[in-house]
Design a protein around this motif. Structure first.
Motif, PDB file in Angstrom:
ATOM      1  N   ARG A  27       1.021  -1.263  -0.056  1.00  0.00           N
ATOM      2  CA  ARG A  27       0.100  -0.128  -0.041  1.00  0.00           C
ATOM      3  C   ARG A  27       0.759   1.311   0.030  1.00  0.00           C
ATOM      4  NH1 ARG A  27      -4.778   1.623   2.424  1.00  0.00           N
ATOM      5  NH2 ARG A  27      -5.699  -0.418   1.674  1.00  0.00           N
ATOM      6  N   VAL A  28       0.553   2.324  -0.988  1.00  0.00           N
ATOM      7  CA  VAL A  28       1.208   3.405  -0.972  1.00  0.00           C
ATOM      8  C   VAL A  28       0.229   4.459  -0.768  1.00  0.00           C
ATOM      9  CG1 VAL A  28       2.478   5.126  -2.495  1.00  0.00           C
ATOM     10  CG2 VAL A  28       3.033   2.635  -2.510  1.00  0.00           C
ATOM     11  N   THR A  29       0.449   5.609   0.296  1.00  0.00           N
ATOM     12  CA  THR A  29      -0.499   6.395   0.402  1.00  0.00           C
ATOM     13  C   THR A  29       0.100   7.926  -0.083  1.00  0.00           C
ATOM     14  OG1 THR A  29      -1.331   5.511   2.440  1.00  0.00           O
ATOM     15  CG2 THR A  29      -1.754   7.782   2.388  1.00  0.00           C
ATOM     16  N   LEU A  30      -0.835   8.847  -0.872  1.00  0.00           N
ATOM     17  CA  LEU A  30      -0.243  10.041  -1.362  1.00  0.00           C
ATOM     18  C   LEU A  30      -1.333  10.988  -0.779  1.00  0.00           C
ATOM     19  CD1 LEU A  30      -0.394   8.990  -5.339  1.00  0.00           C
ATOM     20  CD2 LEU A  30       1.365   8.560  -3.665  1.00  0.00           C
ATOM     21  N   ALA A  31      -0.319  11.682   0.156  1.00  0.00           N
ATOM     22  CA  ALA A  31      -1.198  12.696   1.216  1.00  0.00           C
ATOM     23  C   ALA A  31      -0.498  14.182   0.921  1.00  0.00           C
ATOM     24  CB  ALA A  31      -0.906  12.324   2.637  1.00  0.00           C
ATOM     25  N   THR A  32       0.187  14.438  -0.091  1.00  0.00           N
ATOM     26  CA  THR A  32       0.554  15.610  -0.508  1.00  0.00           C
ATOM     27  C   THR A  32      -0.223  16.301  -1.424  1.00  0.00           C
ATOM     28  OG1 THR A  32       2.924  14.851  -0.340  1.00  0.00           O
ATOM     29  CG2 THR A  32       2.491  16.902  -1.461  1.00  0.00           C
ATOM     30  N   LYS A  33      -0.767  17.530  -1.013  1.00  0.00           N
ATOM     31  CA  LYS A  33      -1.670  18.396  -1.812  1.00  0.00           C
ATOM     32  C   LYS A  33      -1.122  18.718  -3.195  1.00  0.00           C
ATOM     33  CE  LYS A  33      -4.871  18.768   1.235  1.00  0.00           C
ATOM     34  NZ  LYS A  33      -6.432  18.049   0.897  1.00  0.00           N
ATOM     35  N   MET A  34      -1.926  18.539  -4.220  1.00  0.00           N
ATOM     36  CA  MET A  34      -1.554  18.923  -5.579  1.00  0.00           C
ATOM     37  C   MET A  34      -2.817  19.588  -6.261  1.00  0.00           C
ATOM     38  SD  MET A  34      -0.673  16.196  -8.871  1.00  0.00           S
ATOM     39  CE  MET A  34       1.055  15.727  -8.139  1.00  0.00           C
ATOM     40  N   LYS A  35      -2.334  20.731  -6.832  1.00  0.00           N
ATOM     41  CA  LYS A  35      -3.106  21.601  -7.736  1.00  0.00           C
ATOM     42  C   LYS A  35      -3.331  20.766  -8.891  1.00  0.00           C
ATOM     43  CE  LYS A  35      -3.679  26.268 -10.116  1.00  0.00           C
ATOM     44  NZ  LYS A  35      -3.092  27.304 -10.467  1.00  0.00           N
ATOM     45  N   ALA A  36      -4.842  20.885  -9.121  1.00  0.00           N
ATOM     46  CA  ALA A  36      -5.246  19.891 -10.172  1.00  0.00           C
ATOM     47  C   ALA A  36      -4.724  20.241 -11.748  1.00  0.00           C
ATOM     48  CB  ALA A  36      -6.892  20.278 -10.549  1.00  0.00           C
ATOM     49  N   PRO A  37      -3.956  19.523 -12.317  1.00  0.00           N
ATOM     50  CA  PRO A  37      -3.145  19.764 -13.432  1.00  0.00           C
ATOM     51  C   PRO A  37      -4.190  19.804 -14.669  1.00  0.00           C
ATOM     52  CG  PRO A  37      -2.169  17.933 -12.550  1.00  0.00           C
ATOM     53  CD  PRO A  37      -3.306  18.166 -11.866  1.00  0.00           C
ATOM     54  N   ARG A  38      -4.052  20.829 -15.667  1.00  0.00           N
ATOM     55  CA  ARG A  38      -4.904  20.830 -16.766  1.00  0.00           C
ATOM     56  C   ARG A  38      -5.102  19.338 -17.431  1.00  0.00           C
ATOM     57  NH1 ARG A  38      -7.848  23.596 -20.069  1.00  0.00           N
ATOM     58  NH2 ARG A  38      -7.551  23.445 -22.205  1.00  0.00           N
ATOM     59  N   TRP A  39      -3.861  18.852 -17.589  1.00  0.00           N
ATOM     60  CA  TRP A  39      -4.314  17.381 -18.497  1.00  0.00           C
ATOM     61  C   TRP A  39      -5.291  16.592 -17.546  1.00  0.00           C
ATOM     62  CZ3 TRP A  39      -3.143  13.474 -15.297  1.00  0.00           C
ATOM     63  CH2 TRP A  39      -2.289  13.400 -14.155  1.00  0.00           C
ATOM     64  N   ALA A  40      -5.273  16.669 -16.133  1.00  0.00           N
ATOM     65  CA  ALA A  40      -5.844  15.575 -15.454  1.00  0.00           C
ATOM     66  C   ALA A  40      -7.499  16.040 -15.525  1.00  0.00           C
ATOM     67  CB  ALA A  40      -5.609  15.967 -13.912  1.00  0.00           C
ATOM     68  N   VAL A  41      -7.949  17.576 -15.514  1.00  0.00           N
ATOM     69  CA  VAL A  41      -8.980  17.717 -15.766  1.00  0.00           C
ATOM     70  C   VAL A  41      -9.490  17.497 -17.036  1.00  0.00           C
ATOM     71  CG1 VAL A  41     -10.466  19.713 -15.889  1.00  0.00           C
ATOM     72  CG2 VAL A  41      -8.707  19.627 -14.070  1.00  0.00           C
ATOM     73  N   MET A  42      -8.647  17.427 -18.081  1.00  0.00           N
ATOM     74  CA  MET A  42      -8.944  17.217 -19.543  1.00  0.00           C
ATOM     75  C   MET A  42      -9.293  15.757 -19.796  1.00  0.00           C
ATOM     76  SD  MET A  42      -6.433  19.737 -21.715  1.00  0.00           S
ATOM     77  CE  MET A  42      -7.160  19.310 -23.237  1.00  0.00           C
ATOM     78  N   GLN A  43      -8.361  15.119 -18.885  1.00  0.00           N
ATOM     79  CA  GLN A  43      -8.688  13.602 -19.292  1.00  0.00           C
ATOM     80  C   GLN A  43      -9.941  13.299 -18.593  1.00  0.00           C
ATOM     81  OE1 GLN A  43      -6.044  10.551 -16.642  1.00  0.00           O
ATOM     82  NE2 GLN A  43      -4.548  11.095 -18.248  1.00  0.00           N
ATOM     83  N   ARG A  44     -10.454  13.502 -17.352  1.00  0.00           N
ATOM     84  CA  ARG A  44     -11.887  13.244 -16.819  1.00  0.00           C
ATOM     85  C   ARG A  44     -12.883  13.836 -17.920  1.00  0.00           C
ATOM     86  NH1 ARG A  44     -11.556   9.248 -13.843  1.00  0.00           N
ATOM     87  NH2 ARG A  44     -13.537   9.489 -14.126  1.00  0.00           N
ATOM     88  N   GLN A  45     -12.507  14.987 -18.654  1.00  0.00           N
ATOM     89  CA  GLN A  45     -13.560  15.735 -19.443  1.00  0.00           C
ATOM     90  C   GLN A  45     -13.471  14.618 -20.539  1.00  0.00           C
ATOM     91  OE1 GLN A  45     -11.966  19.365 -20.388  1.00  0.00           O
ATOM     92  NE2 GLN A  45     -13.241  20.424 -18.651  1.00  0.00           N
TER      93      GLN A  45
END
Length: 607
Positions: A27-45
């Motif tokens: 198990r790996v936990t990611l707990a560092t805040k990250m501003k939503a990258p534009r590519w990530a928003v576009m991927q979901r779109q």
């Protein structure tokens, strides 16, 4: 090539042990805040836009019985294989994280089209008078078209590996070719060969094929869009005037080994993998004895002679185009590389790719100056090499490099903006590629809205060009994989249908118990090397945590040895890693990997 699988199987022993004997998934936990990258928003779109457009497409082109609204015909131009392609990439879209409705619609259509073309019958073409499908499979066709018709079927297991009907069909279809089904004599296990280019659920064609066999029953093409530009039925016959030489084996038949791969990966037993590797090994041996050139014709007695270049779709296949009277080169041998890629997945043996590198070298050795330009051949006939094209022969170069990851293979892969991104030269590529697929969906939606054809004026191949599913950028950015399809996606890749997914990573939602990234999660693979993969995962939801499972390869064939994140390295030693993403958090992970080290499976991580 007789494949010794003992070492490969030994590497998978830990993954075939009872659950209590295996090491727990890390198990790996990611707990560092990250501003939503534009590519990530576009991927979901893009995932959402695909779902909406596919649903609207279904409503227009599929009827209430889940059958395609088209004029039904048999033939290589516009037959059942084209109908099956109407929902290409829908299962793949779901496996990446698309809406469950897309999987459900694609499943309904698959069942509906099976019934539709089992009921559809020819009058003149002998083999299909009792139905174009028999036992839910094409009665008799070549594996350029059989593979295209199986494009959806061959990736269903990514989303629904536990489906009993899918498992049974994979075994049944594979056994049409393994020799285990006594009612179908497509395969000669003694000579390790298929008996004909034309084969299927009613067996092989063991006579010279006629234009009628290929073109289908007489009809008036005037109301329809004809892919090859025919204006009369006679021209459709003339297109196949030189398609008679079908007896004996042809490398296109190697696409049938994908059925063996999937039957094995769905739990059907090792005999499916053993058959596929033995058949592929037989072809590798033939190439080794033929000056490292994969022959396009194996005689009925299993021998390869001076006519090794013959056969429909072979090295010397340049039939006349009836509309122009000119000859067109239709060598389809390069398409069979994807079967050898499957062999690497099944065996871990890069020798199956080495033969393609040697073949490329032999072809380039034949290069000569044409009008002052060094040119390489693409065809071979009675008078030797022909079909000259300027520059080095690079067909299949991208696939060779992708599989080998050898520096010396990189040049033959050619230029591609995705490669520029992976190599650090084109940081804008993910957004550019995702935007292009969003625009492609818009264009396909417009085509659908403006389409004035009716079921009486459209052939089965017509909806393919309107199907809005657009996944190439998702496959590249999310999985680091190849979207091998039609049209070809790279300059060195031939167009192809029916190819399983080849990728670095895929994802699962352990909470919803389904394939694909969970809602609000995005993934971007930045870099791939022979032994590592770098991926950014981000949770776009500021109020909810998610879990996902990362798997090495489409079939879990890549072992993840370790994961490094935020300066901390965690040993893994298996095919899966469990990742927890806190709200609004993300990170870049570096996965140390040993590729093609594990026995392939399509089973979900929790089964």
């Amino acid at each position: 090539m007789r494949v010794d699988r003992r070492g490969f199987l030994a590497g998978a022993v830990a993954l075939t042990m009872p659950a209590q004997a295996r090491a727990a998934t890390q198990r790996v936990t990611l707990a560092t805040k990250m501003k939503a990258p534009r590519w990530a928003v576009m991927q979901r779109q893009l995932l959402d836009a695909n779902a909406a457009a596919c649903s609207a497409f279904y409503a227009k082109y599929v009827d209430g019985r889940d059958r395609l609204r088209v004029f039904e015909r048999w033939g290589a131009n516009d037959g059942p294989d084209d109908a099956a392609e109407a929902t290409n990439d829908w299962f793949l879209l779901h496996a990446l994280g698309g809406d469950d409705r897309i999987r459900d619609l694609a499943s309904r259509f698959w069942e509906g089209h099976l019934q539709q073309f089992a009921a559809a019958k020819t009058v003149d073409v002998p083999i299909a008078r009792d139905g174009m499908y028999h036992r839910e499979f094409p009665v008799q066709m070549d594996w350029q078209h059989n593979a295209e018709g199986l494009t959806s079927f061959n990736v269903m297991g990514l989303s629904m590996p536990g489906n009993a009907r899918l498992q049974e069909r994979n075994r049944r279809f594979a056994d049409f070719y393994t020799g285990r089904d006594p009612t179908v004599a497509n395969y000669d296990p003694v000579r390790r060969m298929m008996r004909s280019l034309l084969n299927g659920s009613r067996g092989p064609m063991l006579r010279e094929a006629t234009p009628l066999d290929w073109a289908g029953d007489p009809f008036d093409p005037a109301p329809f869009h004809m892919e090859h530009g025919e204006t009369s039925y006679q021209q459709t016959l003339d297109h196949y005037a030189e398609y008679g030489d079908v007896i004996g084996d042809n490398p296109l038949n190697l696409q049938a080994t994908t059925l063996g791969l999937n039957a094995y990966a769905l739990g059907g037993g090792d005999h499916y993998r053993a058959w596929a590797l033995d058949y592929l090994g037989a072809w590798a041996e033939r190439a080794a004895k033929n000056d490292d050139i994969l022959p396009s014709h194996v005689r009925p007695d299993g021998s390869v002679g001076k006519d090794w270049w013959k056969g429909v779709y072979g090295w010397g296949f340049s039939p006349k185009v009836p509309q122009t009277g000119e000859r067109e080169n239709r060598n389809r041998v390069p398409r069979s590389i994807t079967a050898f890629m499957g062999a690497v997945v099944m065996s871990g043996d890069m020798g199956f790719i080495d033969l393609w590198r040697r073949q490329t070298a032999r072809i380039n050795d034949a290069s000569r100056s044409i009008k002052g330009t060094l040119s390489a051949p693409t065809m071979y006939g009675a008078k030797g090499w022909y079909g000259w094209k300027p520059g080095a022969y690079r067909t299949n170069g991208f696939e060779i490099w992708y599989m080998s990851q050898r520096a010396e293979d990189r040049a033959a892969a050619g230029d591609h903006p995705w490669l520029d991104f992976l190599e650090g030269r084109n940081p804008a590529y993910p957004e550019t590629a995702l935007a292009a697929d969003l625009a492609r969906i818009d264009a396909r939606v417009k085509l659908r809205e403006e389409d004035t054809t009716t079921p009486e004026t459209r052939l089965a191949d017509w909806p393919i060009g309107i199907n809005p599913a657009s996944v190439a950028s998702l496959v590249q950015t999310m999985t680091g994989g190849l979207h091998i399809a039609r049209p070809p996606w790279s300059k060195s890749s031939p167009p192809q249908g029916g190819v399983p997914l080849h990728c670095r990573l895929r994802y699962f939602d352990p909470v919803s118990r389904r394939a694909g990234v969970p809602e609000d999660i995005a993934a971007l693979i930045h870099r791939i090397t022979a032994d590592s993969t770098e991926v950014t995962l981000v949770n776009l939801n500021l109020g909810a945590a998610y879990r996902l499972v990362i798997r090495g390869g489409a079939y879990g064939e890549h072992r993840i040895d370790a994961v490094t994140v935020d300066g901390r390295t965690i040993c893994v030693g298996g095919r899966d890693v469990d990742v927890a993403l806190d709200p609004g958090c993300g990170a870049r992970l570096v996965l140390k990997m040993t590729r093609y080290a594990l026995s392939p499976t399509l089973a979900f991580p929790w089964t």
